[in-house]
Write an enzyme that holds these catalytic residues in place. Structure first.
Site, PDB file in Angstrom:
ATOM      1  CE1 TYR A 145      -3.848 110.964 -73.127  1.00  0.00           C
ATOM      2  CE2 TYR A 145      -3.467 109.210 -71.563  1.00  0.00           C
ATOM      3  CZ  TYR A 145      -2.999 110.063 -72.536  1.00  0.00           C
ATOM      4  OH  TYR A 145      -1.680 109.988 -72.917  1.00  0.00           O
ATOM      5  CG  HIS A 182      -0.136 115.600 -72.104  1.00  0.00           C
ATOM      6  ND1 HIS A 182      -1.383 115.087 -71.827  1.00  0.00           N
ATOM      7  CD2 HIS A 182       0.400 114.774 -73.030  1.00  0.00           C
ATOM      8  CE1 HIS A 182      -1.580 114.003 -72.569  1.00  0.00           C
ATOM      9  NE2 HIS A 182      -0.513 113.799 -73.308  1.00  0.00           N
ATOM     10  CG  ASP A 232       0.992 107.142 -69.056  1.00  0.00           C
ATOM     11  OD1 ASP A 232       1.993 107.664 -68.530  1.00  0.00           O
ATOM     12  OD2 ASP A 232       0.367 107.665 -70.004  1.00  0.00           O
ATOM     13  CE  LYS A 266       1.051 110.967 -70.155  1.00  0.00           C
ATOM     14  NZ  LYS A 266      -0.155 110.152 -70.369  1.00  0.00           N
TER      15      LYS A 266
HETATM   16  N1  LIG Z   1       2.491 111.812 -73.731  1.00  0.00           N
HETATM   17  C1  LIG Z   1       1.843 111.768 -74.880  1.00  0.00           C
HETATM   18  O1  LIG Z   1       1.755 112.771 -75.589  1.00  0.00           O
HETATM   19  C2  LIG Z   1       1.234 110.478 -75.327  1.00  0.00           C
HETATM   20  C3  LIG Z   1       0.731 110.352 -76.624  1.00  0.00           C
HETATM   21  C4  LIG Z   1       0.185 109.116 -77.002  1.00  0.00           C
HETATM   22  C5  LIG Z   1       0.174 108.064 -76.101  1.00  0.00           C
HETATM   23  N2  LIG Z   1       0.649 108.226 -74.827  1.00  0.00           N
HETATM   24  C6  LIG Z   1       0.627 107.122 -73.831  1.00  0.00           C
HETATM   25  O2  LIG Z   1       1.192 105.946 -74.416  1.00  0.00           O
HETATM   26  C7  LIG Z   1       0.247 104.881 -74.340  1.00  0.00           C
HETATM   27  C8  LIG Z   1       0.396 103.949 -75.525  1.00  0.00           C
HETATM   28  O3  LIG Z   1       0.390 104.669 -76.740  1.00  0.00           O
HETATM   29  P1  LIG Z   1      -0.698 104.478 -77.897  1.00  0.00           P
HETATM   30  O4  LIG Z   1      -1.960 103.988 -77.334  1.00  0.00           O
HETATM   31  O5  LIG Z   1      -0.731 105.747 -78.680  1.00  0.00           O
HETATM   32  O6  LIG Z   1      -0.023 103.410 -78.862  1.00  0.00           O
HETATM   33  P2  LIG Z   1       0.503 101.902 -78.729  1.00  0.00           P
HETATM   34  O7  LIG Z   1       0.442 101.428 -77.343  1.00  0.00           O
HETATM   35  O8  LIG Z   1       1.788 101.849 -79.482  1.00  0.00           O
HETATM   36  O9  LIG Z   1      -0.555 101.088 -79.628  1.00  0.00           O
HETATM   37  C9  LIG Z   1      -1.898 100.929 -79.281  1.00  0.00           C
HETATM   38  C10 LIG Z   1      -2.612 100.319 -80.470  1.00  0.00           C
HETATM   39  O10 LIG Z   1      -2.027  99.053 -80.785  1.00  0.00           O
HETATM   40  C11 LIG Z   1      -2.997  98.020 -80.689  1.00  0.00           C
HETATM   41  N3  LIG Z   1      -2.348  96.886 -79.988  1.00  0.00           N
HETATM   42  C12 LIG Z   1      -2.029  96.805 -78.678  1.00  0.00           C
HETATM   43  N4  LIG Z   1      -1.416  95.641 -78.393  1.00  0.00           N
HETATM   44  C13 LIG Z   1      -1.340  94.967 -79.569  1.00  0.00           C
HETATM   45  C14 LIG Z   1      -0.814  93.698 -79.924  1.00  0.00           C
HETATM   46  N5  LIG Z   1      -0.249  92.906 -79.014  1.00  0.00           N
HETATM   47  N6  LIG Z   1      -0.899  93.323 -81.223  1.00  0.00           N
HETATM   48  C15 LIG Z   1      -1.450  94.120 -82.157  1.00  0.00           C
HETATM   49  N7  LIG Z   1      -1.978  95.341 -81.873  1.00  0.00           N
HETATM   50  C16 LIG Z   1      -1.924  95.765 -80.583  1.00  0.00           C
HETATM   51  C17 LIG Z   1      -4.168  98.581 -79.909  1.00  0.00           C
HETATM   52  O11 LIG Z   1      -5.380  98.080 -80.381  1.00  0.00           O
HETATM   53  P3  LIG Z   1      -6.477  97.371 -79.410  1.00  0.00           P
HETATM   54  O12 LIG Z   1      -6.823  98.340 -78.322  1.00  0.00           O
HETATM   55  O13 LIG Z   1      -7.611  97.114 -80.345  1.00  0.00           O
HETATM   56  O14 LIG Z   1      -5.816  96.108 -78.917  1.00  0.00           O
HETATM   57  C18 LIG Z   1      -4.081 100.090 -80.222  1.00  0.00           C
HETATM   58  O15 LIG Z   1      -4.750 100.369 -81.441  1.00  0.00           O
HETATM   59  C19 LIG Z   1      -1.119 105.598 -74.288  1.00  0.00           C
HETATM   60  O16 LIG Z   1      -2.154 104.799 -73.808  1.00  0.00           O
HETATM   61  C20 LIG Z   1      -0.775 106.761 -73.382  1.00  0.00           C
HETATM   62  O17 LIG Z   1      -0.776 106.324 -72.035  1.00  0.00           O
HETATM   63  C21 LIG Z   1       1.172 109.417 -74.438  1.00  0.00           C
END
Ligand SMILES: NC(=O)c1ccc[n+]([C@@H]2O[C@H](COP(=O)([O-])OP(=O)(O)OC[C@H]3O[C@@H](n4cnc5c(N)ncnc54)[C@H](OP(=O)(O)O)[C@@H]3O)[C@@H](O)[C@H]2O)c1
Length: 277
Positions: A51, A109, A46, A76
């Site tokens: 990004y 997006h 994704d 997106k």
């Molecule tokens: N459509 C939208 O508007 C939108 C907005 C935000 C995100 N997204 C999508 O959703 C995806 C995920 O969302 P996100 O990156 O915001 O948040 P997330 O996946 O909920 O959390 C990522 C964070 O959690 C940490 N983490 C990951 N696995 C872990 C584990 N097993 N234990 C402890 N900490 C952990 C990571 O740190 P480390 O990297 O240091 O491990 C990072 O800081 C994005 O990459 C993107 O593709 C979309």
């Protein structure tokens, strides 16, 4: 290697329920990170124009030796590219950047309701679908009112709505709306950016199942039917996160996680967010 189930979208296209999100993966690190994700068994990536790391996604795909149809790629539309012609041109640019003939899923997006152009943009998405440049089209951060507008003014029902969704924002009403209209729910920030994992309920469930709190939360998403793609820069955590297909939460525990909802957003409110970029 982990067997990730597919979800069938409303146009018959299949999407792996578990993927890898590359938000905030630095562009120069992205191809290496995506190759690590492939090695850990991920087959769904994704990304987004915003990004600025689509090039790395495309490079990893080319270098992986995987066939194009073995990997599901989502991107997106940039907020600055709403409008019919701009949206068409924007996907062409992404395809060039990733060196792909098509994406599997293309999303608006953000609705940016104050600009009020998402209906016109969606008509461009319908054309991109018809032309085979996207196998499926969907939206992100749409509220029911935005989805209703599309339903009134356009033909194709979005295949997905990608929304912020985690134990502190379970989006019960929107998920009900999606189920009623055949829209799959994609959960962004599925572990609330790691900020929910210390919660005693989740720690207790982690002990009960012999899993980490992150795995408990990700398993909860899988059991309620969400599509997820947690982000991590660490190969160990990539393996940890996807390792959620060897246990099952009891219904009471699913409900206990649902009960943590306090409508806490980690990101912007889609009704008011108006950033372009
Ligand atoms: N459509 C939208 O508007 C939108 C907005 C935000 C995100 N997204 C999508 O959703 C995806 C995920 O969302 P996100 O990156 O915001 O948040 P997330 O996946 O909920 O959390 C990522 C964070 O959690 C940490 N983490 C990951 N696995 C872990 C584990 N097993 N234990 C402890 N900490 C952990 C990571 O740190 P480390 O990297 O240091 O491990 C990072 O800081 C994005 O990459 C993107 O593709 C979309």
């Amino acid at each position: 290697m982990t067997e990730v189930p597919n979800i069938t979208l409303n146009n018959g296209v299949e999407i792996p329920q578990f993927g890898y999100g590359v938000f905030q993966v630095p562009p120069e690190r992205t191809s290496a990170a995506v190759l690590e994700a492939f090695a850990a068994g991920y087959r769904h990536i994704d990304t987004a124009q915003m990004y600025r790391n689509e090039e790395g996604v495309g490079r990893a795909l080319a270098e992986s030796g995987l066939a194009r149809d073995e990997v599901f790629v989502t991107t997106k539309l940039n907020n600055g590219a709403h409008g019919y012609q701009r949206a068409i041109a924007a996907l062409d640019q992404s395809l060039g950047t990733m060196r792909l003939d098509y994406v599997d899923l293309f999303l608006i997006h953000w609705p940016l309701p104050r600009q009020d152009r998402y209906v016109e943009t969606w008509k461009a998405f319908e054309k991109l679908l018809a032309d085979g440049k996207a196998r499926a089209i969907g939206v992100s951060n749409f509220q029911p009112a935005h989805l209703e507008r599309l339903a009134m003014a356009t033909e194709v029902v979005p295949a997905v709505n990608q929304i912020e969704l985690h134990p502190r924002l379970t989006q019960h009403e929107l998920r009900k709306y999606h189920a009623k209209h055949g829209i799959a729910t994609e959960a962004w920030s599925p572990i609330a950016k790691g900020r929910v994992l210390e919660h005693p309920t989740l720690q207790g469930l982690a002990d009960k199942y012999g899993k980490t709190a992150a795995q408990v939360v990700l398993r909860w998403h899988i059991q309620i039917g969400n599509i997820v793609f947690p982000k991590t820069s660490s190969p160990e955590r990539m393996r940890e996160n996807i390792d959620v297909f060897d246990f099952e939460l009891d219904p009471d525990d699913v409900a206990a996680i649902e009960a943590l909802d306090d409508r806490h957003r980690t990101g912007p409110d889609p009704d008011t967010f108006d950033m372009t970029g």
